[in-house]
Design a protein around this motif. Structure first.
Motif, PDB file in Angstrom:
ATOM      1  N   ASP A  47      48.803  57.448  28.913  1.00  0.00           N
ATOM      2  CA  ASP A  47      47.473  57.938  29.275  1.00  0.00           C
ATOM      3  C   ASP A  47      47.500  58.325  30.753  1.00  0.00           C
ATOM      4  O   ASP A  47      47.472  57.474  31.634  1.00  0.00           O
ATOM      5  CB  ASP A  47      46.442  56.830  29.013  1.00  0.00           C
ATOM      6  N   CYS A  50      44.600  57.193  32.965  1.00  0.00           N
ATOM      7  CA  CYS A  50      44.675  55.762  33.249  1.00  0.00           C
ATOM      8  C   CYS A  50      45.720  55.485  34.324  1.00  0.00           C
ATOM      9  O   CYS A  50      45.507  54.660  35.211  1.00  0.00           O
ATOM     10  CB  CYS A  50      44.992  55.009  31.958  1.00  0.00           C
ATOM     11  N   ARG A  52      46.633  57.496  36.710  1.00  0.00           N
ATOM     12  CA  ARG A  52      46.067  57.912  38.009  1.00  0.00           C
ATOM     13  C   ARG A  52      45.081  56.866  38.519  1.00  0.00           C
ATOM     14  O   ARG A  52      45.005  56.589  39.714  1.00  0.00           O
ATOM     15  CB  ARG A  52      45.361  59.269  37.881  1.00  0.00           C
ATOM     16  N   ARG A  53      44.310  56.261  37.599  1.00  0.00           N
ATOM     17  CA  ARG A  53      43.370  55.229  38.010  1.00  0.00           C
ATOM     18  C   ARG A  53      44.106  53.998  38.532  1.00  0.00           C
ATOM     19  O   ARG A  53      43.738  53.443  39.569  1.00  0.00           O
ATOM     20  CB  ARG A  53      42.449  54.856  36.845  1.00  0.00           C
ATOM     21  N   PHE A  55      46.930  53.960  39.914  1.00  0.00           N
ATOM     22  CA  PHE A  55      47.417  54.363  41.237  1.00  0.00           C
ATOM     23  C   PHE A  55      46.300  54.192  42.272  1.00  0.00           C
ATOM     24  O   PHE A  55      46.509  53.628  43.343  1.00  0.00           O
ATOM     25  CB  PHE A  55      47.873  55.822  41.174  1.00  0.00           C
ATOM     26  N   ASP A  56      45.085  54.662  41.928  1.00  0.00           N
ATOM     27  CA  ASP A  56      43.953  54.542  42.854  1.00  0.00           C
ATOM     28  C   ASP A  56      43.562  53.093  43.106  1.00  0.00           C
ATOM     29  O   ASP A  56      42.947  52.780  44.124  1.00  0.00           O
ATOM     30  CB  ASP A  56      42.736  55.307  42.318  1.00  0.00           C
TER      31      ASP A  56
ATOM     32  N   TYR B  77      35.819  53.727  41.943  1.00  0.00           N
ATOM     33  CA  TYR B  77      37.060  53.430  42.657  1.00  0.00           C
ATOM     34  C   TYR B  77      37.759  54.706  43.109  1.00  0.00           C
ATOM     35  O   TYR B  77      38.688  54.670  43.890  1.00  0.00           O
ATOM     36  CB  TYR B  77      38.006  52.631  41.765  1.00  0.00           C
ATOM     37  N   SER B  78      37.316  55.836  42.576  1.00  0.00           N
ATOM     38  CA  SER B  78      38.016  57.079  42.856  1.00  0.00           C
ATOM     39  C   SER B  78      37.110  58.236  42.496  1.00  0.00           C
ATOM     40  O   SER B  78      36.189  58.102  41.691  1.00  0.00           O
ATOM     41  CB  SER B  78      39.299  57.124  42.023  1.00  0.00           C
ATOM     42  N   ASP B  80      38.263  60.676  40.966  1.00  0.00           N
ATOM     43  CA  ASP B  80      38.951  61.208  39.794  1.00  0.00           C
ATOM     44  C   ASP B  80      38.365  60.430  38.615  1.00  0.00           C
ATOM     45  O   ASP B  80      38.882  59.390  38.226  1.00  0.00           O
ATOM     46  CB  ASP B  80      40.451  60.943  39.969  1.00  0.00           C
ATOM     47  N   ILE B  82      36.822  58.479  35.352  1.00  0.00           N
ATOM     48  CA  ILE B  82      37.224  58.192  33.982  1.00  0.00           C
ATOM     49  C   ILE B  82      36.068  57.611  33.184  1.00  0.00           C
ATOM     50  O   ILE B  82      36.265  57.142  32.080  1.00  0.00           O
ATOM     51  CB  ILE B  82      38.447  57.244  33.892  1.00  0.00           C
ATOM     52  N   ARG B 117      43.249  49.131  49.838  1.00  0.00           N
ATOM     53  CA  ARG B 117      42.933  49.875  48.623  1.00  0.00           C
ATOM     54  C   ARG B 117      41.796  50.866  48.853  1.00  0.00           C
ATOM     55  O   ARG B 117      41.815  51.986  48.360  1.00  0.00           O
ATOM     56  CB  ARG B 117      42.535  48.922  47.504  1.00  0.00           C
ATOM     57  N   GLY B 120      42.016  54.729  50.181  1.00  0.00           N
ATOM     58  CA  GLY B 120      42.336  55.817  49.255  1.00  0.00           C
ATOM     59  C   GLY B 120      41.073  56.570  48.854  1.00  0.00           C
ATOM     60  O   GLY B 120      41.035  57.804  48.847  1.00  0.00           O
ATOM     61  N   GLN B 124      39.556  60.507  49.756  1.00  0.00           N
ATOM     62  CA  GLN B 124      38.984  61.458  48.795  1.00  0.00           C
ATOM     63  C   GLN B 124      37.583  61.889  49.221  1.00  0.00           C
ATOM     64  O   GLN B 124      37.238  63.082  49.140  1.00  0.00           O
ATOM     65  CB  GLN B 124      38.928  60.820  47.407  1.00  0.00           C
ATOM     66  N   PRO B 439      40.423  52.288  30.117  1.00  0.00           N
ATOM     67  CA  PRO B 439      41.268  51.123  30.394  1.00  0.00           C
ATOM     68  C   PRO B 439      40.384  50.009  30.963  1.00  0.00           C
ATOM     69  O   PRO B 439      39.389  50.292  31.631  1.00  0.00           O
ATOM     70  CB  PRO B 439      42.249  51.636  31.439  1.00  0.00           C
ATOM     71  N   TYR B 441      39.823  47.205  33.558  1.00  0.00           N
ATOM     72  CA  TYR B 441      40.291  46.584  34.794  1.00  0.00           C
ATOM     73  C   TYR B 441      39.068  45.995  35.473  1.00  0.00           C
ATOM     74  O   TYR B 441      37.974  46.528  35.352  1.00  0.00           O
ATOM     75  CB  TYR B 441      40.991  47.584  35.720  1.00  0.00           C
TER      76      TYR B 441
END
Lengths: 117, 649
Positions: A47, A50, A52-53, A55-56, B77-78, B80, B82, B117, B120, B124, B439, B441
């Protein structure tokens, strides 16, 4: 989507670290509690979004990681990465390959001990 | 200075044209919402982003140079994304999109103890190109854990203004307020930071080095507490004790307050009965309006308490631990650990349970949990169950040490839990196929002292929203129900023709009920419920229970009193079917009572819950879907129960 998001979604994070070839790599979920390791690769096969997440969240090749504790019955586990703690399920933790014998671990472990003392 | 509060839709705060808008961006647990609360006080407004199940918080901040609108974006968190929530952050920051409006500037919060962390995300955010100020939170905790950070050097390294903020430091907030109004003077980075995976780690390291960052020690206190609370054996025990106490607090502490609220409204209704001479007006005021508002306000202590407890658990960091321990169980039904808390709250009442789904990061999980919540056995079902069980099982029947009545009650609770989990599984599968699995987390923040202001905010938000929205829905529903049960008013001539003495209030009540609009409806829908064994009188109760379950008991009480005014207490047990093939037989036979119970177990009979769903999802679509599928489920299960019990008895 915005320009920045478009750029970020194109990122390739699956770039393995160059390590000593004779070390066996394992999935991060298989780590023993309290044993430090170095992240070698974040696999994006299962995935990519996932990966990339992850990694972030700080799971970057070359970073140090330690499994702190597990939940009972094969649930998630807490990992210490990038100076904080995060819980992941085994399925995600297996996509991260780690090296437990990397040469910089011993050095880091010693310096960590001396700074803690 | 005051400003307009517009209730209702998810529109932005109404302000004068040209008021600067500032968006708060940051990861979950970065102190973002705490900062938002500190800046906006209790002037926050909650809405929804158009078309998504994501709550929108906006507040007006008074700065020395005039008002500024601050928007608390969902934690991310980003950039990008999800999840739908993170997509909202991207949509808001996208200058190409007109809706939602792009802010004039950004406040980005970072937790000083997780700076490595968080940078990052900062890289962005800076690449977006809006004027940005970085707010470093938890600087006091950094110092306590022997970390170090030079804010001035960090400002130089990042090229944008940096402000530090410590818990409970009002001065920093005042300074930040003054800083908000000069967004056009905020420095911009000369070169935006890299976002490429190969370069970003190097950039982060160099920024940390130039800011003289020293990583804080591992929090020994947290390690020690986690050693117990996350221990496979002790942790599980503590978890169950915590949940038991949680439950106890919601039920027992709230009970006396609920009793007070109840008796206050009973007293009010009594006053109306005593001092309003016009019969129909007294009925409308006493039973309709006061009874209706009372039946809603009775939940308020529970909701306030629940949110106090939840925000304490959240604030200390235990919520993440409970979710961590429960994740394995919840994963079996396609949800994650955090959904457990919402479902647990639903045992008190589905409304706070639905509100508690806000802690879930994924919109898909929020929906599945929201649809599952009303199936948990809430406290509103209790009075109904108690009444039905006493009709079904004599209190002296025992299986060894266990009373049969208690055993039936336990089975009903178990059934609700299973139905709820099954629903969660079904809906997470259905919506999951379309949106993909997120996912799992979950950050494990260090244990912290919960902040009073945060608790107050959580409780205030929940209660204000509850009162504003629920009272309108419940109030109108109760008044309508009262009208249906009491209209048309039989005239003296009608009563005379039927041979009823107008002075005999019992007989008048019976006549009014039997010829009321509700009775007409109850008789009209008999074909629907005949397979379950319900007659028109039970149907009236079921219809009234669609607004709130407890009304079933009071409505049946009214029906019983009207049917047998001399002896309302035993009226239900002696009630017989008054027409059709079963005429003359007892009405409440075991198959009928059992199928009623099962019907109540599954059906969504609560306007307030539907209103809460509507508020959290921003559309009527989901509450209607929930109502339809739960009604179908309730009917089918009730029918099967009627068959099975009928075969055995």
């Amino acid at each position: 989507m915005s320009q920045i998001t478009a750029t970020l979604s194109q990122r390739q994070v699956d770039r393995p670290l160059d390590t000593d070839a004779d070390h066996t790599l394992r999935g991060m979920a298989e780590l023993h509690e309290g044993a430090p390791a170095v992240i070698v690769r974040v696999c994006d096969g299962p995935d990519a979004a996932c990966a990339r997440r992850l990694f972030d969240l700080g799971f970057v090749p070359g970073a140090r990681v330690e499994k702190v504790r597990r939940a009972p019955f094969g649930g998630p586990a807490v990992y210490r990465i990038a100076d904080y703690e995060i819980a992941l399920r085994p399925a995600q933790a297996l996509t991260i390959l780690v090296d437990t014998e990397a040469s910089d671990l011993t050095v880091e472990a010693e310096s960590a001990r001396s700074s803690a003392a | 200075m005051s400003h307009e509060h517009h209730g209702g839709g998810g529109g932005p705060v109404a302000v004068a044209e040209g008021t600067p808008r500032i968006a708060l961006v940051g990861s979950p647990n970065s102190g973002k919402s705490t900062l938002f609360n500190a800046l906006s006080g209790l002037h926050a407004k909650t809405g929804n982003y158009p078309g998504v199940t994501v709550a929108r918080y906006e507040g007006l901040v008074q700065t020395p140079a005039g008002p500024v609108v601050v928007e608390d974006l969902p934690g991310a968190y980003s950039l990008d994304p999800i999840s739908p929530d993170e997509q909202v952050v991207d949509d808001v920051l996208d200058p190409e999109r007109q809706i939602p409006a792009t802010p004039d500037a950004v406040l980005a919060t970072v937790d000083a103890t997780t700076l490595r962390r968080s940078l990052g995300l900062i890289a962005q955010v800076l690449s977006v190109g809006l004027p940005t100020t970085v707010v470093v939170t938890f600087t006091d905790e950094l110092a306590r854990r022997h970390g170090r950070l030079d804010l001035v050097a960090l400002e130089r390294a990042l090229g944008v203004p940096v402000r530090g903020i410590a818990a409970g430091d009002p001065r920093a907030v005042v300074e930040l307020r003054a800083h908000l109004n000069h967004t056009h003077h905020w420095d911009r980075p000369v070169i935006p930071p890299p976002t490429d995976p190969d370069e970003v780690s190097g950039w982060v390291s160099s920024v940390l080095e130039s800011a003289d960052y020293r990583v804080p020690d591992i929090d020994g206190r947290t390690q020690k507490i986690d050693g117990v609370l996350l221990h496979p054996v002790w942790g599980t025990i503590v978890f169950f004790v915590t949940m038991f106490l949680f439950f106890q607090v919601i039920f027992t502490v709230a009970a006396p307050v609920q009793g007070l609220v109840q008796s206050f409204f009973d007293w009010l209704a009594g006053l109306v009965q005593a001092y309003v001479p016009i019969g129909w007006l007294a009925g409308l005021l006493g039973q309709g309006i006061i009874g209706g508002v009372g039946s809603v306000l009775v939940f308020l202590p529970q909701i306030a308490l629940l949110f106090i407890v939840i925000s304490l658990l959240e604030g200390t960091g235990y919520m993440s631990r409970a979710a961590f321990l429960m994740d394995r169980v919840m994963a079996k039904v396609g949800l994650e650990g955090r959904a457990f808390v919402a479902l647990l709250s639903s045992l008190a009442c589905a409304i706070p349970g639905i509100m508690a789904t806000r802690s879930l990061p994924s919109a898909k999980d929020r929906l599945a949990t929201m649809l599952a919540a009303p199936l948990m056995t809430c406290s509103a079902r209790l009075p109904v169950y108690v009444m039905l069980i006493s009709l079904l099982v004599p209190s002296d029947v025992r299986f060894g040490p266990v009373g049969a009545q208690g055993a039936v009650m336990f089975l009903l609770y178990l059934g609700g839990a299973f139905a709820s989990m099954g629903t969660a599984w079904f809906f997470s599968r259905v919506t999951g196929r379309r949106q993909g699995q997120l996912p799992f987390y979950m950050e494990m923040p260090p244990y912290r002292m919960p902040r009073l202001a945060t608790v107050v905010h959580a409780v205030w938000d929940a209660c204000a929203a509850f009162l504003k929205k629920m009272s309108t829905v419940i109030l109108s529903a109760t008044v309508v129900m009262w009208l249906l049960l009491s209209l048309p008013m039989p005239s003296a001539a009608r009563l005379d023709a039927a041979g009823i003495n107008p002075a005999d209030s019992g007989a008048v009540a019976t006549y009014t009920l039997e010829h009321s609009a509700a009775a007409a409806v109850g008789k009209a829908i008999e074909p629907v419920f005949t397979p379950l064994g319900f007659d028109w009188r039970i149907n009236i109760g079921v219809i009234s229970s669609l607004t709130a379950r407890e009304t079933f008991v009071s409505t049946m009480g009214q029906v019983a009193a009207a049917s047998d005014p001399s002896n309302p207490g035993d009226a239900l047990t002696t009630m017989t079917v008054d027409h059709g093939p079963r005429a003359g037989e007892p009405l409440f036979t075991p198959p009928v009572v059992a199928s009623l119970m099962v019907f109540f177990l599954f059906a969504l009979q609560c306007m307030a819950t539907m209103a809460a769903m509507r508020r959290e999802t921003g559309t009527w679509k989901w509450p209607l879907i929930a109502w339809a599928y739960m009604f179908t489920l309730a009917w089918v299960m009730g029918f099967l129960t009627h068959l099975v019990v009928g075969a055995f008895v």
